[in-house]
Design a protein around this motif. Sequence first.
Motif, PDB file in Angstrom:
ATOM      1  N   SER A  64      -8.926 -52.346  19.350  1.00  0.00           N
ATOM      2  CA  SER A  64     -10.194 -52.465  19.203  1.00  0.00           C
ATOM      3  C   SER A  64     -10.931 -52.498  20.494  1.00  0.00           C
ATOM      4  O   SER A  64     -12.150 -52.012  20.654  1.00  0.00           O
ATOM      5  CB  SER A  64     -10.635 -53.578  18.171  1.00  0.00           C
ATOM      6  N   LEU A  65     -10.328 -52.840  21.654  1.00  0.00           N
ATOM      7  CA  LEU A  65     -11.019 -53.043  22.514  1.00  0.00           C
ATOM      8  C   LEU A  65     -10.793 -52.000  23.732  1.00  0.00           C
ATOM      9  O   LEU A  65     -11.653 -52.100  24.950  1.00  0.00           O
ATOM     10  CB  LEU A  65     -10.841 -54.505  23.504  1.00  0.00           C
ATOM     11  N   LEU A  66      -9.923 -51.239  23.575  1.00  0.00           N
ATOM     12  CA  LEU A  66      -9.564 -49.938  24.720  1.00  0.00           C
ATOM     13  C   LEU A  66     -10.624 -49.351  25.153  1.00  0.00           C
ATOM     14  O   LEU A  66     -10.919 -48.933  26.201  1.00  0.00           O
ATOM     15  CB  LEU A  66      -8.355 -49.558  23.924  1.00  0.00           C
ATOM     16  N   PRO A  67     -11.336 -48.719  24.239  1.00  0.00           N
ATOM     17  CA  PRO A  67     -12.676 -47.550  24.533  1.00  0.00           C
ATOM     18  C   PRO A  67     -13.572 -48.575  25.421  1.00  0.00           C
ATOM     19  O   PRO A  67     -13.988 -48.003  26.504  1.00  0.00           O
ATOM     20  CB  PRO A  67     -13.190 -47.213  23.584  1.00  0.00           C
ATOM     21  N   LEU A  68     -13.793 -49.860  24.996  1.00  0.00           N
ATOM     22  CA  LEU A  68     -14.825 -50.592  25.762  1.00  0.00           C
ATOM     23  C   LEU A  68     -14.441 -50.917  27.208  1.00  0.00           C
ATOM     24  O   LEU A  68     -15.103 -50.667  27.914  1.00  0.00           O
ATOM     25  CB  LEU A  68     -15.005 -51.877  24.981  1.00  0.00           C
ATOM     26  N   VAL A  69     -13.102 -51.500  27.285  1.00  0.00           N
ATOM     27  CA  VAL A  69     -12.700 -51.851  28.785  1.00  0.00           C
ATOM     28  C   VAL A  69     -12.511 -50.596  29.550  1.00  0.00           C
ATOM     29  O   VAL A  69     -12.620 -50.870  30.771  1.00  0.00           O
ATOM     30  CB  VAL A  69     -11.496 -52.839  28.443  1.00  0.00           C
ATOM     31  N   GLY A  70     -12.216 -49.330  28.953  1.00  0.00           N
ATOM     32  CA  GLY A  70     -12.107 -48.420  29.619  1.00  0.00           C
ATOM     33  C   GLY A  70     -13.626 -48.074  30.196  1.00  0.00           C
ATOM     34  O   GLY A  70     -13.761 -47.616  31.489  1.00  0.00           O
ATOM     35  N   ARG A  71     -14.288 -47.857  29.192  1.00  0.00           N
ATOM     36  CA  ARG A  71     -15.738 -47.744  29.941  1.00  0.00           C
ATOM     37  C   ARG A  71     -16.500 -48.803  30.957  1.00  0.00           C
ATOM     38  O   ARG A  71     -16.883 -48.334  31.908  1.00  0.00           O
ATOM     39  CB  ARG A  71     -16.546 -47.934  28.814  1.00  0.00           C
ATOM     40  N   LEU A  72     -16.008 -50.137  30.723  1.00  0.00           N
ATOM     41  CA  LEU A  72     -16.350 -51.120  31.643  1.00  0.00           C
ATOM     42  C   LEU A  72     -15.855 -50.776  32.983  1.00  0.00           C
ATOM     43  O   LEU A  72     -16.259 -51.114  34.097  1.00  0.00           O
ATOM     44  CB  LEU A  72     -16.056 -52.485  31.282  1.00  0.00           C
ATOM     45  N   GLY A  73     -14.514 -49.982  33.056  1.00  0.00           N
ATOM     46  CA  GLY A  73     -14.097 -49.708  34.264  1.00  0.00           C
ATOM     47  C   GLY A  73     -14.760 -48.804  35.032  1.00  0.00           C
ATOM     48  O   GLY A  73     -14.803 -48.564  36.201  1.00  0.00           O
ATOM     49  N   ASP A  74     -15.350 -47.879  34.204  1.00  0.00           N
ATOM     50  CA  ASP A  74     -16.018 -46.661  34.726  1.00  0.00           C
ATOM     51  C   ASP A  74     -17.502 -47.094  35.366  1.00  0.00           C
ATOM     52  O   ASP A  74     -17.946 -46.622  36.367  1.00  0.00           O
ATOM     53  CB  ASP A  74     -16.403 -45.378  33.727  1.00  0.00           C
ATOM     54  N   ILE A  75     -17.814 -48.154  34.844  1.00  0.00           N
ATOM     55  CA  ILE A  75     -19.176 -48.829  35.150  1.00  0.00           C
ATOM     56  C   ILE A  75     -19.016 -49.941  36.405  1.00  0.00           C
ATOM     57  O   ILE A  75     -19.785 -49.920  37.396  1.00  0.00           O
ATOM     58  CB  ILE A  75     -20.071 -49.284  33.986  1.00  0.00           C
ATOM     59  N   TRP A  76     -18.286 -50.786  35.824  1.00  0.00           N
ATOM     60  CA  TRP A  76     -18.081 -51.882  36.829  1.00  0.00           C
ATOM     61  C   TRP A  76     -17.108 -51.937  37.991  1.00  0.00           C
ATOM     62  O   TRP A  76     -17.395 -52.364  39.188  1.00  0.00           O
ATOM     63  CB  TRP A  76     -17.455 -53.273  35.909  1.00  0.00           C
ATOM     64  N   GLY A  77     -16.334 -50.746  37.731  1.00  0.00           N
ATOM     65  CA  GLY A  77     -15.011 -50.373  38.911  1.00  0.00           C
ATOM     66  C   GLY A  77     -13.932 -50.708  38.362  1.00  0.00           C
ATOM     67  O   GLY A  77     -13.679 -52.071  37.619  1.00  0.00           O
ATOM     68  N   ARG A  78     -12.920 -49.958  38.591  1.00  0.00           N
ATOM     69  CA  ARG A  78     -11.646 -50.178  37.823  1.00  0.00           C
ATOM     70  C   ARG A  78     -10.647 -51.132  38.536  1.00  0.00           C
ATOM     71  O   ARG A  78      -9.980 -51.885  37.810  1.00  0.00           O
ATOM     72  CB  ARG A  78     -10.931 -48.770  37.842  1.00  0.00           C
ATOM     73  N   ARG A  79     -10.974 -51.272  39.717  1.00  0.00           N
ATOM     74  CA  ARG A  79     -10.457 -52.475  40.688  1.00  0.00           C
ATOM     75  C   ARG A  79     -10.855 -53.806  40.067  1.00  0.00           C
ATOM     76  O   ARG A  79      -9.899 -54.746  39.864  1.00  0.00           O
ATOM     77  CB  ARG A  79     -10.788 -52.330  41.852  1.00  0.00           C
ATOM     78  N   LYS A  80     -12.070 -54.079  39.610  1.00  0.00           N
ATOM     79  CA  LYS A  80     -12.572 -55.429  39.223  1.00  0.00           C
ATOM     80  C   LYS A  80     -11.980 -55.481  37.796  1.00  0.00           C
ATOM     81  O   LYS A  80     -11.534 -56.475  37.630  1.00  0.00           O
ATOM     82  CB  LYS A  80     -13.985 -55.264  39.156  1.00  0.00           C
ATOM     83  N   VAL A  81     -11.971 -54.625  37.052  1.00  0.00           N
ATOM     84  CA  VAL A  81     -11.575 -54.912  35.498  1.00  0.00           C
ATOM     85  C   VAL A  81     -10.149 -54.943  35.521  1.00  0.00           C
ATOM     86  O   VAL A  81      -9.850 -55.892  34.753  1.00  0.00           O
ATOM     87  CB  VAL A  81     -11.932 -53.508  34.778  1.00  0.00           C
ATOM     88  N   TYR A  82      -9.475 -54.071  36.340  1.00  0.00           N
ATOM     89  CA  TYR A  82      -8.017 -54.457  36.227  1.00  0.00           C
ATOM     90  C   TYR A  82      -7.477 -55.583  36.803  1.00  0.00           C
ATOM     91  O   TYR A  82      -6.649 -56.588  36.425  1.00  0.00           O
ATOM     92  CB  TYR A  82      -7.243 -53.280  37.197  1.00  0.00           C
ATOM     93  N   GLY A  83      -8.437 -56.170  37.861  1.00  0.00           N
ATOM     94  CA  GLY A  83      -8.228 -57.489  38.185  1.00  0.00           C
ATOM     95  C   GLY A  83      -8.516 -58.735  37.202  1.00  0.00           C
ATOM     96  O   GLY A  83      -7.683 -59.658  37.075  1.00  0.00           O
ATOM     97  N   PHE A  84      -9.527 -58.448  36.484  1.00  0.00           N
ATOM     98  CA  PHE A  84      -9.960 -59.383  35.362  1.00  0.00           C
ATOM     99  C   PHE A  84      -8.880 -59.423  34.220  1.00  0.00           C
ATOM    100  O   PHE A  84      -8.470 -60.490  33.677  1.00  0.00           O
ATOM    101  CB  PHE A  84     -11.143 -58.928  34.708  1.00  0.00           C
ATOM    102  N   GLY A  85      -8.159 -58.042  34.100  1.00  0.00           N
ATOM    103  CA  GLY A  85      -7.066 -58.055  33.179  1.00  0.00           C
ATOM    104  C   GLY A  85      -5.945 -58.863  33.558  1.00  0.00           C
ATOM    105  O   GLY A  85      -5.282 -59.640  32.650  1.00  0.00           O
ATOM    106  N   PHE A  86      -5.614 -58.879  34.729  1.00  0.00           N
ATOM    107  CA  PHE A  86      -4.293 -59.625  35.209  1.00  0.00           C
ATOM    108  C   PHE A  86      -4.609 -61.191  35.118  1.00  0.00           C
ATOM    109  O   PHE A  86      -3.722 -62.029  34.489  1.00  0.00           O
ATOM    110  CB  PHE A  86      -3.839 -59.401  36.554  1.00  0.00           C
ATOM    111  N   ILE A  87      -5.842 -61.574  35.176  1.00  0.00           N
ATOM    112  CA  ILE A  87      -6.448 -63.095  35.053  1.00  0.00           C
ATOM    113  C   ILE A  87      -6.150 -63.512  33.682  1.00  0.00           C
ATOM    114  O   ILE A  87      -5.816 -64.497  33.451  1.00  0.00           O
ATOM    115  CB  ILE A  87      -7.916 -63.323  35.715  1.00  0.00           C
ATOM    116  N   GLY A  88      -7.029 -62.403  32.785  1.00  0.00           N
ATOM    117  CA  GLY A  88      -6.975 -62.941  31.409  1.00  0.00           C
ATOM    118  C   GLY A  88      -5.524 -63.068  30.984  1.00  0.00           C
ATOM    119  O   GLY A  88      -5.299 -63.994  29.984  1.00  0.00           O
ATOM    120  N   PHE A  89      -4.766 -61.977  31.222  1.00  0.00           N
ATOM    121  CA  PHE A  89      -3.562 -62.083  30.618  1.00  0.00           C
ATOM    122  C   PHE A  89      -2.711 -63.225  31.173  1.00  0.00           C
ATOM    123  O   PHE A  89      -1.846 -63.772  30.357  1.00  0.00           O
ATOM    124  CB  PHE A  89      -2.795 -60.792  31.215  1.00  0.00           C
ATOM    125  N   THR A  90      -2.483 -63.648  32.384  1.00  0.00           N
ATOM    126  CA  THR A  90      -2.177 -64.684  32.959  1.00  0.00           C
ATOM    127  C   THR A  90      -2.437 -65.949  32.477  1.00  0.00           C
ATOM    128  O   THR A  90      -1.482 -66.802  32.266  1.00  0.00           O
ATOM    129  CB  THR A  90      -2.195 -64.758  34.507  1.00  0.00           C
TER     130      THR A  90
END
Length: 473
Positions: A64-90
Motif C-alpha cells: 500500500s505504501l510503495l507509490p507514496l514512498v516512491g513519490r517521496l523519493g522524487d520530492i525529498w530526494g531518493r538518497r534521504k528516503v533510502y537512508g530512512f528506509g535503512f533506519i526504519g528497517f533496522t
Amino acid sequence: MQEKLQNLSYYKWLIFGVVSTGTFMATMTASIVNVGLPPITTALDTNIATAQWVVTAYLLVITSLLPLVGRLGDIWGRRKVYGFGFIGFTAGSLLCGIADSIGLLIGFRILQAIGAAALMANAMAIVTGSFPQNERGKVLGMIGTIVALGSLSGPGLGGVLVEHFSWHAIFFVNIPIGLLGYAGVHYVLPFDQELRQEKIDYLGAALFTTSVVSFLLALSYGTEWGWASPSTIGCIGFALIVFGVFIRYEKKIDQPMLELAIFKNRAFSAGNLAGLLSFTAMFTSTMLLPFFLQNILAFAPAKTGLIMSAFPLVMAITAPVSGILSDKVGSGTLTTVGLGLMALGLVLTAKLHVDATLWLIMGSQALMGLGNGLFQSPNNNSVMSAVEPRQFGVAGGINALARNFGMVCGTALAVSILEYRRAASLSGISQPTADQQVTAFMAGYQEALLVGACLAVLGVVISLKRDGKPAKK
C-alpha cells in the motif's frame, strides 16, 4: 569523501552495491520469516491464524505504501528516503527480535515494512538514474539476480538460525546488514540535484492505502471467509468506492501523489501490467508446488527446497544476460519469449503426476526460471526507460507495487481454484479414501497452474503491444 568517490571510474558500481544491500535485505526478510512462524506461534502463545499476521501485515503495508514512498523519493530526494528506509528497517528488525508478545511483533513488523517499502520503491530509481541508458538493462538484470539470491537464501538461512539459535535471530541478522547499508547511503550515494518544491498529497496517499489494504484483505482471506460472504464483498466494494474517490481527487489537484498521465505511456502501462500478470502466474506454482511435492510425492522439506531452488538459480544466471541483451536489441522480443517460456513451464508443472521423475520436476522449474529471467530484466528496463528522470521514484514504486500485487493475486487465485475443485471432486463423499483425496487435490492443482499459464499467455499478448520507446532524458 563523496567528492573523491565520485571521481572514481567505478563510482556507479559503489552505488549499485549500496542499493544491492537494501534489495538483498528486503527480499531475504520476506522469505526468511515463514520458517520462523511455527516457533513464534509456540513461544508467544498464539495460534496460526494470528501468527500469520506477522507475514500479512508486512505485505499489506509494503504494497500500500510503495507509490507514496516512491513519490517521496522524487520530492525529498531518493538518497534521504533510502537512508530512512535503512533506519526504519533496522530499527524494526531490532524491535521485532526483542518483542515478547504477538501484538508487539506484528506492530514492529509494520515499522519494518515501512522501511522495506522505502528501499523497494527507490532501488530501481537510484540505479536507473546512476547508469547511462545503454547500461540500464544490464544493471537492472543484476538487481534481478540480487532479488533471486535474497529469496533463495532466506529459507535456508532462516532454518539454520532457528535451529541453532532461536526465532529472534531471523530478525537480528538484519541489524549488521542494515547498519552497513546506512553507512553506504551516508558515504556513497550522491546528493539529489534539482529537487522539486512540491506539496505531498497526504489525502491521496491515505485514500490509496485504504483502498489497497481493503482489497488485499479480501484477496488474502476470501477463501477463508467465502468469496460470496458479506465480509469479502464488503471489502471489495469498499476498496472500489475508495479507489474511485482517489482517482477523482487525483485528477482535481495540482500536485497529486500519482500522476495519472504516466499511465498514458503505453510502454509504461503495458510493462507494469505484463509484470503483474507474470507474478500472478508464477505464484500459482510457488503456492501449490510445495504441497504437491510434500503431500503427494512425500518429499522431505529439504528435498522440496532443493527442487524449488532450480527456479531462482536459473533466473539469477539468466537475468543479467537478458538485461545486457535488452540494451542492445530492445525489450519486446525478450519479454515476449520469456513469458512464453514461463507459460510452457507452468503447463509442464501442471502436468506432473505421482510418477514424475526428479529431473522432470526440476526441469519444469528451471524452464520457468529461464522464462522469468528473460522477462523481468528487459521489462524493468522498458518500464523505467519509458518515464522522465523526475518520475523515476514513482515509476519504481508502481513497478514494485505491480510485483507485490501479482504475488497476492497469484496466491489467492491458486488457493481458491484448488479448494473449489477439491470440494467439487469430493462432493457427496462422506469419508474419502486416500486415493480420492489425491485425485481431488490433483484436479485443483492442475487447473490452478493451467490458469496461471493462460495469464502468462495474456502477458505475452500485452507485451507484444508495448511501444518500447524510451522517454527523452
